[in-house]
Write a protein that holds these residues in place. Structure first.
Motif, PDB file in Angstrom:
ATOM      1  N   SER A 230       1.708 -27.299 -21.279  1.00 14.83           N
ATOM      2  CA  SER A 230       2.368 -26.454 -22.275  1.00 14.83           C
ATOM      3  C   SER A 230       2.153 -26.897 -23.717  1.00 14.83           C
ATOM      4  CB  SER A 230       3.867 -26.379 -21.985  1.00 14.83           C
ATOM      5  OG  SER A 230       4.426 -27.677 -22.031  1.00 14.83           O
ATOM      6  N   ALA A 231       1.953 -28.179 -23.958  1.00 12.81           N
ATOM      7  CA  ALA A 231       1.843 -28.640 -25.343  1.00 12.81           C
ATOM      8  C   ALA A 231       0.902 -29.834 -25.437  1.00 12.81           C
ATOM      9  CB  ALA A 231       3.214 -29.036 -25.886  1.00 12.81           C
ATOM     10  N   THR A 232       0.195 -29.908 -26.546  1.00 16.16           N
ATOM     11  CA  THR A 232      -0.653 -31.055 -26.823  1.00 16.16           C
ATOM     12  C   THR A 232       0.191 -32.120 -27.494  1.00 16.16           C
ATOM     13  OG1 THR A 232      -2.564 -29.625 -27.146  1.00 16.16           O
ATOM     14  CG2 THR A 232      -2.709 -31.833 -28.068  1.00 16.16           C
ATOM     15  N   PRO A 233       0.182 -33.362 -27.010  1.00 15.58           N
ATOM     16  CA  PRO A 233       0.951 -34.399 -27.693  1.00 15.58           C
ATOM     17  C   PRO A 233       0.385 -34.647 -29.089  1.00 15.58           C
ATOM     18  CG  PRO A 233      -0.398 -35.361 -25.965  1.00 15.58           C
ATOM     19  CD  PRO A 233      -0.542 -33.876 -25.852  1.00 15.58           C
ATOM     20  N   PRO A 234       1.227 -35.018 -30.047  1.00 20.90           N
ATOM     21  CA  PRO A 234       0.704 -35.338 -31.381  1.00 20.90           C
ATOM     22  C   PRO A 234      -0.290 -36.495 -31.295  1.00 20.90           C
ATOM     23  CG  PRO A 234       3.114 -35.361 -31.348  1.00 20.90           C
ATOM     24  CD  PRO A 234       2.652 -35.210 -29.934  1.00 20.90           C
ATOM     25  N   LEU A 235      -1.371 -36.394 -32.045  1.00 21.41           N
ATOM     26  CA  LEU A 235      -2.394 -37.426 -32.030  1.00 21.41           C
ATOM     27  C   LEU A 235      -2.287 -38.294 -33.277  1.00 21.41           C
ATOM     28  CD1 LEU A 235      -5.415 -35.286 -30.807  1.00 21.41           C
ATOM     29  CD2 LEU A 235      -4.012 -36.842 -29.474  1.00 21.41           C
ATOM     30  N   THR A 236      -2.468 -39.600 -33.103  1.00 22.12           N
ATOM     31  CA  THR A 236      -2.469 -40.509 -34.247  1.00 22.12           C
ATOM     32  C   THR A 236      -3.882 -40.878 -34.666  1.00 22.12           C
ATOM     33  OG1 THR A 236      -2.264 -42.427 -32.798  1.00 22.12           O
ATOM     34  CG2 THR A 236      -0.213 -41.497 -33.660  1.00 22.12           C
ATOM     35  N   ALA A 237      -4.849 -40.730 -33.753  1.00 24.05           N
ATOM     36  CA  ALA A 237      -6.240 -41.035 -34.084  1.00 24.05           C
ATOM     37  C   ALA A 237      -7.162 -40.219 -33.188  1.00 24.05           C
ATOM     38  CB  ALA A 237      -6.520 -42.519 -33.899  1.00 24.05           C
ATOM     39  N   VAL A 238      -8.208 -39.656 -33.805  1.00 18.69           N
ATOM     40  CA  VAL A 238      -9.250 -38.943 -33.081  1.00 18.69           C
ATOM     41  C   VAL A 238     -10.567 -39.247 -33.779  1.00 18.69           C
ATOM     42  CG1 VAL A 238     -10.175 -36.699 -32.398  1.00 18.69           C
ATOM     43  CG2 VAL A 238      -7.715 -37.033 -32.486  1.00 18.69           C
ATOM     44  N   SER A 239     -11.594 -39.587 -33.010  1.00 18.89           N
ATOM     45  CA  SER A 239     -12.907 -39.763 -33.614  1.00 18.89           C
ATOM     46  C   SER A 239     -13.980 -39.239 -32.665  1.00 18.89           C
ATOM     47  CB  SER A 239     -13.162 -41.226 -33.967  1.00 18.89           C
ATOM     48  OG  SER A 239     -13.272 -42.003 -32.800  1.00 18.89           O
ATOM     49  N   PHE A 240     -15.018 -38.649 -33.262  1.00 20.97           N
ATOM     50  CA  PHE A 240     -16.151 -38.124 -32.515  1.00 20.97           C
ATOM     51  C   PHE A 240     -17.425 -38.598 -33.175  1.00 20.97           C
ATOM     52  CE2 PHE A 240     -12.825 -35.017 -31.785  1.00 20.97           C
ATOM     53  CZ  PHE A 240     -12.899 -34.841 -30.418  1.00 20.97           C
ATOM     54  N   GLY A 241     -18.406 -38.898 -32.377  1.00 22.36           N
ATOM     55  CA  GLY A 241     -19.735 -39.201 -32.856  1.00 22.36           C
ATOM     56  C   GLY A 241     -20.718 -38.601 -31.873  1.00 22.36           C
ATOM     57  N   GLN A 242     -21.998 -38.791 -32.100  1.00 23.10           N
ATOM     58  CA  GLN A 242     -22.988 -38.246 -31.183  1.00 23.10           C
ATOM     59  C   GLN A 242     -22.941 -38.927 -29.819  1.00 23.10           C
ATOM     60  OE1 GLN A 242     -26.545 -38.606 -33.661  1.00 23.10           O
ATOM     61  NE2 GLN A 242     -26.622 -36.378 -33.716  1.00 23.10           N
ATOM     62  N   LYS A 243     -22.398 -40.130 -29.758  1.00 23.86           N
ATOM     63  CA  LYS A 243     -22.371 -40.885 -28.508  1.00 23.86           C
ATOM     64  C   LYS A 243     -20.968 -41.213 -28.008  1.00 23.86           C
ATOM     65  CE  LYS A 243     -26.778 -41.649 -27.575  1.00 23.86           C
ATOM     66  NZ  LYS A 243     -27.362 -41.254 -26.299  1.00 23.86           N
ATOM     67  N   SER A 244     -19.913 -40.764 -28.697  1.00 20.68           N
ATOM     68  CA  SER A 244     -18.583 -41.168 -28.241  1.00 20.68           C
ATOM     69  C   SER A 244     -17.485 -40.227 -28.711  1.00 20.68           C
ATOM     70  CB  SER A 244     -18.268 -42.582 -28.736  1.00 20.68           C
ATOM     71  OG  SER A 244     -18.155 -42.571 -30.142  1.00 20.68           O
ATOM     72  N   LEU A 245     -16.373 -40.276 -27.985  1.00 20.72           N
ATOM     73  CA  LEU A 245     -15.141 -39.647 -28.417  1.00 20.72           C
ATOM     74  C   LEU A 245     -14.014 -40.603 -28.087  1.00 20.72           C
ATOM     75  CD1 LEU A 245     -13.079 -38.158 -26.077  1.00 20.72           C
ATOM     76  CD2 LEU A 245     -15.160 -36.896 -25.740  1.00 20.72           C
TER      77      LEU A 245
END
Length: 125
Positions: A45-60
């Motif tokens: 039902s809901a996405t928890p609040p995020l404190t950190a998110v990072s994406f790169g070509q090789k990682s998430l």
């Protein structure tokens, strides 16, 4: 060739805070230039609040805010992959809590679970 894949990350225990990292260890890459954006969405039902998110070509990597809901935290990340070869190999890690991970190729029936550690996912054919 590109595939769109959805990864779902869910904590096993009700009080745990979600933290997960997925690294691609082969020649495949997350396509950051295509017209398909990286999407973060709820599993329930809901996405928890995020404190950190990072994406790169090789990682998430993502970390949720401390869990105060008395329910497991769960997030789905949908992203395009530039496919090279017949499979996607990588490493899945979680920080201090048990996190269950699943994958689903959009438009295909190919899906499954990913265990912590090294993994290989075959591409649809």
């Amino acid at each position: 060739m590109e595939f769109t894949i959805a990864f779902s990350f869910t904590t096993q225990n009700d009080a745990d805070t979600l933290s997960a990292q997925l690294t691609i260890t082969d020649n495949n890459e997350i396509s950051l230039e295509s017209n398909q954006p990286v999407q973060i969405s709820p599993v329930w039902s809901a996405t928890p609040p995020l404190t950190a998110v990072s994406f790169g070509q090789k990682s998430l990597a993502l970390t949720a805010a401390p869990n105060t809901s008395s329910s497991p935290q769960s997030i789905k990340v949908t992203l395009p992959i530039k496919a090279v070869g017949t499979s996607l190999s990588g490493k899945f890690e979680s920080a201090g809590v048990i996190v269950n991970a699943q994958y689903q190729f959009l438009g295909y029936s190919n899906s499954g679970r990913i265990a912590v550690g090294n993994f290989t996912i075959p591409f649809p054919n």
